[in-house]
Motif scaffolding. Structure first.
Motif, PDB file in Angstrom:
ATOM      1  N   ARG A   1      42.749  93.312  13.422  1.00 34.64           N
ATOM      2  CA  ARG A   1      42.929  94.628  14.016  1.00 34.64           C
ATOM      3  C   ARG A   1      43.454  94.492  15.447  1.00 34.64           C
ATOM      4  O   ARG A   1      44.378  95.183  15.857  1.00 34.64           O
ATOM      5  N   ARG A   2      42.858  93.576  16.213  1.00 28.96           N
ATOM      6  CA  ARG A   2      43.307  93.382  17.597  1.00 28.96           C
ATOM      7  C   ARG A   2      44.729  92.849  17.643  1.00 28.96           C
ATOM      8  O   ARG A   2      45.530  93.259  18.485  1.00 28.96           O
ATOM      9  N   SER A  24      53.566  91.181  14.171  1.00 23.24           N
ATOM     10  CA  SER A  24      54.294  91.673  13.000  1.00 23.24           C
ATOM     11  C   SER A  24      53.440  91.560  11.747  1.00 23.24           C
ATOM     12  O   SER A  24      52.493  90.761  11.683  1.00 23.24           O
ATOM     13  N   LEU A  25      53.792  92.347  10.756  1.00 21.46           N
ATOM     14  CA  LEU A  25      53.074  92.310   9.491  1.00 21.46           C
ATOM     15  C   LEU A  25      53.145  90.915   8.874  1.00 21.46           C
ATOM     16  O   LEU A  25      52.159  90.407   8.337  1.00 21.46           O
ATOM     17  N   PHE A  32      47.904  96.990  10.751  1.00 22.10           N
ATOM     18  CA  PHE A  32      49.227  96.978  11.373  1.00 22.10           C
ATOM     19  C   PHE A  32      49.505  98.351  11.950  1.00 22.10           C
ATOM     20  O   PHE A  32      50.019  99.231  11.288  1.00 22.10           O
ATOM     21  N   LYS A  33      49.110  98.549  13.191  1.00 22.65           N
ATOM     22  CA  LYS A  33      49.294  99.827  13.867  1.00 22.65           C
ATOM     23  C   LYS A  33      50.012  99.566  15.190  1.00 22.65           C
ATOM     24  O   LYS A  33      49.370  99.380  16.224  1.00 22.65           O
ATOM     25  N   LYS A  56      49.601  90.154  -0.187  1.00 21.84           N
ATOM     26  CA  LYS A  56      50.248  91.451  -0.359  1.00 21.84           C
ATOM     27  C   LYS A  56      50.206  92.233   0.955  1.00 21.84           C
ATOM     28  O   LYS A  56      49.129  92.423   1.526  1.00 21.84           O
ATOM     29  N   PRO A  57      51.373  92.714   1.411  1.00 18.86           N
ATOM     30  CA  PRO A  57      51.406  93.482   2.668  1.00 18.86           C
ATOM     31  C   PRO A  57      50.516  94.721   2.637  1.00 18.86           C
ATOM     32  O   PRO A  57      49.918  95.076   3.639  1.00 18.86           O
ATOM     33  N   GLU A  58      50.390  95.349   1.467  1.00 18.77           N
ATOM     34  CA  GLU A  58      49.594  96.577   1.411  1.00 18.77           C
ATOM     35  C   GLU A  58      48.122  96.343   1.748  1.00 18.77           C
ATOM     36  O   GLU A  58      47.423  97.252   2.171  1.00 18.77           O
ATOM     37  N   ASN A  59      47.648  95.098   1.577  1.00 14.30           N
ATOM     38  CA  ASN A  59      46.262  94.788   1.918  1.00 14.30           C
ATOM     39  C   ASN A  59      46.045  94.687   3.422  1.00 14.30           C
ATOM     40  O   ASN A  59      44.906  94.659   3.884  1.00 14.30           O
ATOM     41  N   LEU A  60      47.127  94.612   4.176  1.00 16.44           N
ATOM     42  CA  LEU A  60      47.029  94.466   5.625  1.00 16.44           C
ATOM     43  C   LEU A  60      47.516  95.681   6.388  1.00 16.44           C
ATOM     44  O   LEU A  60      47.416  95.711   7.603  1.00 16.44           O
ATOM     45  N   ARG A  61      48.042  96.658   5.729  1.00 17.18           N
ATOM     46  CA  ARG A  61      48.645  97.797   6.436  1.00 17.18           C
ATOM     47  C   ARG A  61      47.670  98.502   7.368  1.00 17.18           C
ATOM     48  O   ARG A  61      48.062  99.006   8.407  1.00 17.18           O
ATOM     49  N   ARG A  62      46.398  98.535   7.020  1.00 12.12           N
ATOM     50  CA  ARG A  62      45.443  99.239   7.880  1.00 12.12           C
ATOM     51  C   ARG A  62      45.277  98.560   9.239  1.00 12.12           C
ATOM     52  O   ARG A  62      44.805  99.168  10.187  1.00 12.12           O
TER      53      ARG A  62
END
Length: 140
Positions: A91-92, A99-100, A119-120, A111-117
């Motif tokens: 998160r930090r 980058s993702l 990546f802000k 899978k990128p979708e598992n990390l999207r939360r």
């Protein structure tokens, strides 16, 4: 398969000098070890045994209990769980503009979708990215 771990100086300064205390001068083997050897007849993978001390890597349950014990504020069961602990760094890093792809490499998610939360990107990072398309930009 052996994997490299990457820590920075801030990790080594964790109170009260946590990593040096965990390593106890060892340069190989598991980092997190219990205080006792495994019981007789317990089947253990050789990679989970410290070659210097004969101690076995902490089990998931032991690690979970210790993390809760040392982070609990309102009594047992109120501390961090292992999932929160692992992902607080992601998160930090995401908030800092990683980058993702770098988050995926660090966490070993497939899978990128598992990390999207995690990546802000900050508004500043979005503005910097948008400026790459500005008129007169020589990078086109």
């Amino acid at each position: 398969m052996l994997e490299n771990l990457y820590w920075d100086a801030g990790t080594a300064r964790l109170p009260p000098r946590l990593l040096p205390r965990l390593f106890k001068g060892r340069i190989r083997g598991p980092v997190f070890l219990p205080h006792r050897r495994p019981g007789p007849g317990k089947a253990v993978d050789a990679r989970d045994v410290c070659p210097d001390t004969g101690l076995v890597r902490l089990s998931y349950g032991q690690a979970r209990a210790l993390l809760d014990e040392h982070t609990a504020i309102g009594g047992p069961g109120t501390g961090w769980d292992l999932h929160e602990f692992r992902h607080s760094a992601l998160r930090r890093l995401g908030q800092a503009g990683a980058s993702l792809l770098m988050l995926m490499a660090k966490s070993r998610h497939k899978k990128p979708e598992n990390l999207r939360r995690y990546f802000k990107p900050s508004p500043e990072a979005i503005a910097e990215l948008t400026s790459l398309l500005a008129p007169g930009d020589t990078g086109r």
